[in-house]
Scaffold this motif. Sequence first.
Motif, PDB file in Angstrom:
ATOM      1  N   LYS A 199      15.053  33.479 -25.507  1.00  0.00           N
ATOM      2  CA  LYS A 199      13.859  32.638 -25.509  1.00  0.00           C
ATOM      3  C   LYS A 199      13.667  32.016 -24.130  1.00  0.00           C
ATOM      4  CE  LYS A 199      11.585  28.812 -27.926  1.00  0.00           C
ATOM      5  NZ  LYS A 199      11.673  27.823 -29.018  1.00  0.00           N
ATOM      6  N   ILE A 200      12.494  32.234 -23.552  1.00  0.00           N
ATOM      7  CA  ILE A 200      12.214  31.737 -22.205  1.00  0.00           C
ATOM      8  C   ILE A 200      11.792  30.275 -22.262  1.00  0.00           C
ATOM      9  CG2 ILE A 200      10.772  31.995 -20.152  1.00  0.00           C
ATOM     10  CD1 ILE A 200      10.414  34.939 -20.937  1.00  0.00           C
ATOM     11  N   THR A 201      12.507  29.430 -21.554  1.00  0.00           N
ATOM     12  CA  THR A 201      12.147  28.016 -21.472  1.00  0.00           C
ATOM     13  C   THR A 201      12.030  27.529 -20.027  1.00  0.00           C
ATOM     14  OG1 THR A 201      14.469  27.318 -21.592  1.00  0.00           O
ATOM     15  CG2 THR A 201      13.252  27.504 -23.680  1.00  0.00           C
ATOM     16  N   LYS A 202      12.282  28.435 -19.069  1.00  0.00           N
ATOM     17  CA  LYS A 202      12.212  28.029 -17.665  1.00  0.00           C
ATOM     18  C   LYS A 202      11.895  29.236 -16.791  1.00  0.00           C
ATOM     19  CE  LYS A 202      15.008  25.757 -14.065  1.00  0.00           C
ATOM     20  NZ  LYS A 202      16.340  25.164 -13.738  1.00  0.00           N
ATOM     21  N   VAL A 203      11.129  28.994 -15.721  1.00  0.00           N
ATOM     22  CA  VAL A 203      10.841  30.020 -14.716  1.00  0.00           C
ATOM     23  C   VAL A 203      11.282  29.473 -13.368  1.00  0.00           C
ATOM     24  CG1 VAL A 203       9.043  31.327 -13.530  1.00  0.00           C
ATOM     25  CG2 VAL A 203       8.912  31.003 -16.002  1.00  0.00           C
ATOM     26  N   ARG A 204      11.980  30.308 -12.588  1.00  0.00           N
ATOM     27  CA  ARG A 204      12.528  29.840 -11.307  1.00  0.00           C
ATOM     28  C   ARG A 204      12.367  30.902 -10.222  1.00  0.00           C
ATOM     29  NH1 ARG A 204      16.539  26.180  -9.299  1.00  0.00           N
ATOM     30  NH2 ARG A 204      17.773  27.056  -7.588  1.00  0.00           N
ATOM     31  N   PHE A 205      11.909  30.461  -9.047  1.00  0.00           N
ATOM     32  CA  PHE A 205      11.848  31.302  -7.849  1.00  0.00           C
ATOM     33  C   PHE A 205      12.667  30.626  -6.757  1.00  0.00           C
ATOM     34  CE2 PHE A 205       9.927  32.042  -3.641  1.00  0.00           C
ATOM     35  CZ  PHE A 205      10.057  33.419  -3.561  1.00  0.00           C
ATOM     36  N   ASP A 206      13.606  31.376  -6.180  1.00  0.00           N
ATOM     37  CA  ASP A 206      14.485  30.844  -5.148  1.00  0.00           C
ATOM     38  C   ASP A 206      14.793  31.968  -4.171  1.00  0.00           C
ATOM     39  OD1 ASP A 206      16.427  29.759  -3.544  1.00  0.00           O
ATOM     40  OD2 ASP A 206      17.775  29.157  -5.159  1.00  0.00           O
ATOM     41  N   ASP A 207      14.207  31.893  -2.960  1.00  0.00           N
ATOM     42  CA  ASP A 207      14.445  32.944  -1.968  1.00  0.00           C
ATOM     43  C   ASP A 207      15.454  32.528  -0.906  1.00  0.00           C
ATOM     44  OD1 ASP A 207      13.019  31.133  -0.488  1.00  0.00           O
ATOM     45  OD2 ASP A 207      11.415  32.510   0.113  1.00  0.00           O
TER      46      ASP A 207
END
Length: 454
Positions: free
Chosen positions: A219-227
């Motif tokens: 179940k998706i509860t968070k979205v994260r982008f980290d480069d």
Amino acid sequence: MYNTTDSYKSKIYNVNHFLKVYINDVEIESKYILDCRPSSTLFTNGEIELGSTPSQTIELKLYKSVVPATINKVEIKSGITGEIVPVGVYNVDKAPISDDYTVTLSLADNMIKFEFNYDGSKLVNGNNGKVKIIQVLQDMCSKAGVKLGTTSFLNMNKEIAVYDNTVSARTYLSYISEQAGGFAFIGRDGKLYIRSLGQDMSNISLKLFQNFEWGEKYKITKVRFDDGIRVFEKGNTTGNTMYINPNNMFIVDQEQVDNIYEQVKDLELYSFKGNSIIDPAIDIGDILVIDGKQVLYQGSSQYSGRWKASISSEIKSKERQETTVIKKPSQKTINRRVQSSINQIDGKIEQLVEENTETTEKLTKHEQDINGIKNTVLNIQDFTREKEQNNNLFLDDIAAGEGYVLSFIVYGNSTTFNSKDVTICAGTKPRGVGNLIYLTTESGEDLLTEDGQE
């Protein structure tokens, strides 16, 4: 999912299916069709993610007598009496395999037409340096010769800069569909679409499965982008985190990640494996509701009077450790640094592309504001080499008449090395200001000064 009538839906799992094959728009009689096996997968590594660019492939076996020497297009349809469903339009992807009586064709949909390096520089220059993502997608489809079926998608009007022509169009499709919160998909009509995960839903009885195996719930509860430089995230850790590809050059701000989160939040799926009769109207990425649980459809199927699917939807979350420690950018990011920033307030655009190797330094910089445009191009090659005893040194990477020799210096032992030991040959005289060639001993004595003179 292809739209069908209620009558079709009530019959499709209880009656035989038709299979129709057309080569170059000519229908092949069913008695000559020996086997048909489609396959398509969203997540090749088992980890659920956005930005997939799946290509549906098909192994089609026919009697040799009905296969023409030249195949321009293969079209497949299926369904039941009174209602036929288009399956897809395909290209011959590999050389056919044949024996005395049969031919097996390896087919693939139009996704393979995006396997080329995409250059969007003219698109950017033609729009004063500002271009919307939807414009990039339209331009790519035009260059690939594939019609765009999607006219609206998430974050489509975000302004970005297109700059790297060493990246394939298919990779750019991945970036675009990922920032749209979905995946790229070739439809049954051969057009390109951007679809969301679980965009359509269909119920299928567990009784239809010969065998099955349930896995864990996701179940998706968070979205994260980290480069490694920027971090954009939204949500909480009560469930699973959807990670955005850190190499996605089209992620430019927090707003995009916020929009992606709203698109995928609370998506609940179960890992599942099983074999069952399947409706040919169901598309990859659709949700199958099996025994009240949601399963993402992907896998392979085979026609044998009915379509029988081998569903392989084993999904798991990406395991990544999130800490407060500053991450070091990858070597790829260091070697090929691409920056694009659009300052909406100041009306200023800066683009920088830089690549460094052992012997070269290349840089292109484009700056634009209300006062004008400034471009900087730099290409420096360092040919420093060491040679022992009597050897020849060739600078064969320099094309005659195309480069500037800024400095050519030879160092040697003063007791065994003098100007007679060195011969410099060139097809054309080096261009540029102050073309001086120096032969210098360890003591600092200049033995060779100007071109062709000792």
